[in-house]
Design an enzyme around this catalytic site. Sequence first.
Site, short mmCIF file in Angstrom:
data_model
loop_
_atom_site.label_atom_id
_atom_site.label_comp_id
_atom_site.label_asym_id
_atom_site.label_seq_id
_atom_site.Cartn_x
_atom_site.Cartn_y
_atom_site.Cartn_z
CE LYS A 52 -0.21 -32.28 27.76
NZ LYS A 52 -0.44 -30.97 28.41
CD GLN A 96 1.21 -29.55 31.29
OE1 GLN A 96 1.23 -29.70 30.07
NE2 GLN A 96 0.25 -30.03 32.05
CG ASP A 119 -3.15 -26.14 25.78
OD1 ASP A 119 -3.62 -27.29 25.80
OD2 ASP A 119 -2.11 -25.80 26.37
N1 GUN Z 1 -2.66 -28.69 32.68
C1 GUN Z 1 -3.71 -29.53 32.85
N2 GUN Z 1 -4.38 -29.68 31.68
C2 GUN Z 1 -3.74 -28.92 30.77
C3 GUN Z 1 -3.95 -28.69 29.39
O1 GUN Z 1 -4.89 -29.18 28.75
N3 GUN Z 1 -3.07 -27.85 28.80
C4 GUN Z 1 -2.05 -27.27 29.47
N4 GUN Z 1 -1.24 -26.45 28.80
N5 GUN Z 1 -1.82 -27.46 30.75
C5 GUN Z 1 -2.67 -28.28 31.39
#
Ligand code: GUN
Length: 281
Positions: A52, A96, A119
């Site tokens: 990311k 996350q 998100d």
């Molecule tokens: N962990 C797995 N997928 C995601 C996601 O799309 N966003 C976040 N914040 N954590 C994750």
Amino acid sequence: MTLIDGKKIAADIRAELSAEIARFTRETGKKVGLAVVLVGEDPASKIYVRNKIRACEEVGIYSASYTLPADATQEAVESLVGSLADDSSVHGILVQLPLPAHLNAERILARIPSQKDVDGFSAENIGRLACGKNGIVACTPLGVMELLRRSHVNLSGKYAVVIGRSNIVGKPMAMLLLNADATVTVCHSHSDHLAEICSRADILISAVGKPHFVTAEMVKEGAVVVDVGINRIDGKLVGDVDFESVAEKAAMITPVPGGVGPMTIAMLMKNTLICARGLQI
Ligand code: GUN
């Protein structure tokens, strides 16, 4: 059979976003800013966060990553997220998941204001999606929609089946498909007649998390198959779909890796720009 090349489509989107982000900075004098919070040492999460941050660098988003120890207290994490919420140079906040078990994730995520919720996990953004209103939509299902759109898949009137009912993928996926005029069924681990339902789908989307879960018998000839699964077998990344056999029946199929995965990150970049511009409601 057409292979849907998520890697290529995501690269196209990142290039488009780079230009839009540069224009935003030119016009406002502001950098687009994303804060990423990682708690603990989960190896998969560390890789996701690194990817990311790398994507941010590529498209010109300023990213700040905050890593807290696995034994961080609820108060410490909430206070960090609270300070990012108050920081006007931070347009998007991503915590996350999964968080370590001792933490109350819901209370931590509730500290993210819905205008910075890149998100799309907040109750407000989920409610907007459910009503078909403008809002921030979870990156993975949004990425699937963009893959389908850019592959010229017509959804109106089509029968779409989603396997998996998570808050992050299955449920928002179903709502997006409904908003696009598909007829939608959501299946899950308790569904009776799962294989039979799937075998009627024009568009089959699997978000289960089990390798080889979707077999050729479950797929209609000429279906579009989207594999959201990310599973590791002996260190190798595989999806939910038994790719070799299903590819022979499907009209279009996404690979793993190189399908939905890169799209999720591209959509995170897009959502961060939307937050920086200020969500139009
Ligand atoms: N962990 C797995 N997928 C995601 C996601 O799309 N966003 C976040 N914040 N954590 C994750």
